[in-house]
Each structure stands twice: as structure tokens, then as C-alpha cells.
Design an enzyme around this catalytic site. Structure first.
Site, PDB file in Angstrom:
ATOM      1  CG  ASP A 175      13.869  75.019  -2.017  1.00 26.14           C
ATOM      2  OD1 ASP A 175      14.617  75.293  -2.795  1.00 26.14           O
ATOM      3  OD2 ASP A 175      12.442  73.587  -1.462  1.00 26.14           O
ATOM      4  CG  HIS A 258      18.774  75.420  -4.817  1.00 26.59           C
ATOM      5  ND1 HIS A 258      18.630  76.135  -5.008  1.00 26.59           N
ATOM      6  CD2 HIS A 258      18.184  74.029  -4.136  1.00 26.59           C
ATOM      7  CE1 HIS A 258      16.992  75.564  -4.291  1.00 26.59           C
ATOM      8  NE2 HIS A 258      17.517  74.648  -3.929  1.00 26.59           N
ATOM      9  CG  HIS A 261      21.435  75.055   0.824  1.00 27.81           C
ATOM     10  ND1 HIS A 261      21.807  73.611  -0.121  1.00 27.81           N
ATOM     11  CD2 HIS A 261      20.418  74.156   1.974  1.00 27.81           C
ATOM     12  CE1 HIS A 261      21.383  73.009   0.836  1.00 27.81           C
ATOM     13  NE2 HIS A 261      20.557  73.086   2.012  1.00 27.81           N
ATOM     14  CG  HIS A 276      16.277  72.479   0.972  1.00 27.80           C
ATOM     15  ND1 HIS A 276      17.621  72.144   0.736  1.00 27.80           N
ATOM     16  CD2 HIS A 276      15.872  73.154   0.137  1.00 27.80           C
ATOM     17  CE1 HIS A 276      17.778  72.913  -0.707  1.00 27.80           C
ATOM     18  NE2 HIS A 276      16.693  73.179  -0.699  1.00 27.80           N
TER      19      HIS A 276
END
Length: 375
Positions: A175, A258, A261, A276
Site C-alpha cells: 500500500d 488505487h 484496486h 487491500h
């Protein structure tokens, strides 16, 4: 993209990190309020609930523990707001992982209460930010919810975090490795950051420093986590995952990683079981390909991701059996209006994103063959 060029940098009120700082939680929380709604799931509570309770009680803080039900959804936030109203809570404490923390931030905002965040893993950069990632009750990404301020307190106990499974630290590293990749892309495009303005020099510098620390210390920290010990490298990576990544993404900006994602969350099945950060790792590789990143730099990311056990092939992502239609669903979700993919300096089509997702798999397999690594 706004019509102005105002630069904006935001941050939490206080950040405290160290081994055993949970014992000082009461001291720090007492400056924020005296009646707390404490949000934590049963697993987290069994790990460190007794220690946190003792610290709060020692400072005269009354609290009611509310069991977090697992999803940062609008329904869960509303349910906990009602509990907080009945209790007349003046501070909300989020104790646990990223979704519990995002939920606590949403509850605190609605109650107009102070917010204290105590992460038990270093798996996301959620603790420091003035936003929550909101999912449906089934775990599909719905929206970002923005708040009037960042948490008042972020308290990070590395003694607790080093006992969490190393997979969570690796997810946090993934992340955090997206931070500079996305921030530099948003800055190139003169796009707004998550705080609603342009990146300051500090916001950009933090994102870049975050990446430097991770490439230098990630493996040493991961090994320390495997041994459940706190070392200087472990402290550095926890800070990079939590504080530097949090400040860097929020005041630097998000972009393609992101958004991709978020597109992955539109799919159900085994991919839903990935963290995540694991999905962000793949999204980061896809953005690097779209950014025309040189092969040598791509392989630096691949090398570290593989060493940390992060998914860089469609098989590892649980999508080797995905249909073309499934991949287009991911791409279309990543390009929805308001998504961070529009912070890139170039326009994307769904087909380009699908091809980038496939290209990650192709390049990763070639790199693994070159390095003699089997999947």
C-alpha cells in the site's frame, strides 16, 4: 481539477509510535474527552483489550466497547453512531485494522466527537487520513468519504504490531509503495490531492522518502516481524506504512493503482480474500506499465513484491480463470467518474487497463523465469 493552484497539506493532531505505548493510551486520550465509544472486533480485543482498558480506566475515562462487525459500510457507521449518541460519547476510539479505523472516523465525524486511532497492524495507511474508504456490506468499493479533519490522535504500538502476521506488514508495504508512484503521477498532471488542493513540497517529499525507506528496510522489517521482534528497521517500516504513506497519499494524491484496486473489488470469489495492499500491489504494477516505466525500475518493484509474497501474477491474484468480461468490469469500475484514475496525465480506455493488467502477469512471469523463481 480545481481552477485554483492552492496548495494544501493536512495531518493528524498527534502521532505517537513506540513499543508498549498502549499503556499510555489513557494519558493521550484524556486530553480529548472523558467518555469514549471504543470500536474493536473480538480478535483485537482478545489481543490487547485488557491493557487498553486498564490504561483508559487509570485516567478516569469511562468507555463502552462496541463490537466492530467487519465492514466499513454506511450501515455499520450508522449503527455505531446510535450507540455513541446513547452514550453521549465525546471521543471515539478505533482499535484494530484499516476497516475498523475507517469506521471509527466516520462515527466520530457524525457524532462531532474527537477521534483516536490505535492500529493493531501496519497493513494500510488509513490511520492518519481525513477520509474513509466505504464498502458495501458485501465488501465492494462504493466511495471515499471525506471528513472535516484528520484524527486527533494516532497511537501506534509496535509491540502489538510485531505480533501480527507478517502478511499484514507486507500488505502495508505494498500500500505504501503505491504512495510515490501515484503522488508523482498526480503532481505531473497538476491534479488535486485528497485534501482538495495541489501538493505542497512537503507532501511530495514525504511520498518520495516513504519509497526510499521501504526499499531500504522492507525485508529487514519483514524478517523482524516473522521473529516477532521490534528492531530499528521494523520501527522505520511501520512509520513509513502508517505515517509517511498516510501523509503522502493524502497530501500528494492518488492515481491509477488505487483505482485499479477499487475495480478489483467489483469482482467476487477468491480475490475478495486478498488484503487491500495485495490488490494495490498489482494495481501499482499496472500503473507503472501504463506510465511507461523502464524495465529496470519495474523489476525493482517485482523483486521486492515477490520477496514479500505479494501477488504479481493473475494466478496469485486469484484471477487466472477470470473471463475477459470480468477484466473489463474491473477496468470500467476503475474509470468511473470521480475515480483517482482521472488524476493521471493521460486519458485511459477500459481496453488499455485490461491490457495493463495482463501485461503485469506477462512481465512478472518473464522476470520470475529469469530469476529462477517458481510460482
Amino acid at each position: 481539477m480545481s481552477a485554483t493552484n492552492e496548495k494544501v497539506f493536512i495531518s493528524p493532531g498527534r502521532y505517537v509510535q513506540g513499543e508498549g505505548v498502549t499503556a499510555r493510551a489513557g494519558h493521550y486520550v484524556s486530553a480529548l474527552g472523558k467518555t469514549a465509544l471504543l470500536i474493536a472486533d473480538d480478535v483485537v480485543w482478545d489481543i490487547a483489550g485488557k491493557e487498553l482498558s486498564a490504561s483508559l480506566k487509570s485516567e478516569g475515562i469511562s468507555f463502552e466497547r462496541a463490537v466492530f462487525e467487519g465492514e466499513a459500510s454506511n450501515r455499520e457507521i450508522d449503527r455505531l453512531v446510535e450507540l455513541g449518541r446513547k452514550q453521549q460519547a465525546d471521543v471515539v476510539i478505533g482499535f484494530g485494522g484499516g476497516k475498523a479505523i475507517d469506521t471509527a472516523k466516520g462515527v466520530a465525524e457524525k457524532l462531532e466527537a474527537a477521534c483516536a486511532v490505535l492500529p493493531t497492524t501496519a497493513s494500510t495507511d488509513a490511520p492518519t487520513s481525513a477520509l474513509s474508504v466505504i464498502y458495501s456490506d458485501d465488501g465492494e468499493f462504493e466511495s471515499y468519504r471525506f471528513y472535516s479533519k484528520n484524527p486527533d490522535l494516532v497511537l501506534v504500538d509496535t509491540g502489538i504490531i510485531c505480533k501480527a502476521p507478517p502478511r499484514f506488514l507486507a500488505s502495508g508495504i505494498a500500500d505504501a509503495l503505491a504512495t510515490w508512484v501515484e503522488a508523482r503521477a498526480a503532481i505531473r498532471a497538476n491534479a488535486n490531492n485528497m485534501a482538495g488542493g495541489k501538493a505542497t513540497l512537503l507532501g511530495a517529499t514525504i511520498g518520495e522518502k516513504c519509497e526510499d525507506i521501504l526499499f531500504e528496510h522492507a525485508m529487514l522489517a519483514y524478517q523482524a516481524n516473522q521473529a516477532q521482534i521490534v528492531t530499528p528497521s521494523f520501527e522505520a517500516v511501520v512509520e513509513a506504512n502508517t505515517l509517511l504513506s498516510g501523509l503522502g497519499f493524502e497530501s500528494g494524491g492518488l492515481a491509477g493503482a488505487h483505482a485499479i484496486h477499487n475495480g478489483f473489488t467489483a469482482l467476487h470469489g477468491e480475490i475478495h480474500d486478498l488484503t487491500h495492499g495485495e490488490k494495490v500491489a498489482y494495481g501499482t504494477m499496472a500503473q507503472l506499465i501504463l506510465d511507461q516505466t523502464p524495465q529496470a525500475e519495474l523489476e525493482e518493484y517485482l523483486d521486492l513484491y515477490l520477496a514479500l509474497g505479494l501477488p504479481v501474477t493473475l494466478k496469485a491474484l486469484k484471477l487466472d480463470q477470470a473471463s475477459e468480461e470480468d477484466l473489463y468490469r474491473v477496468a470500467e469500475a476503475a474509470l468511473k467518474e470521480g475515480e483517482s484514475s482521472h488524476n493521471l496525465a493521460y486519458e485511459l480506455t477500459p481496453k488499455q487497463i485490461v491490457h495493463a493488467i495482463k501485461a503485469v502477469d506477462v512481465h512478472a512471469r518473464a522476470f520470475m523465469e529469469k530469476m529462477g523463481v517458481s510460482e
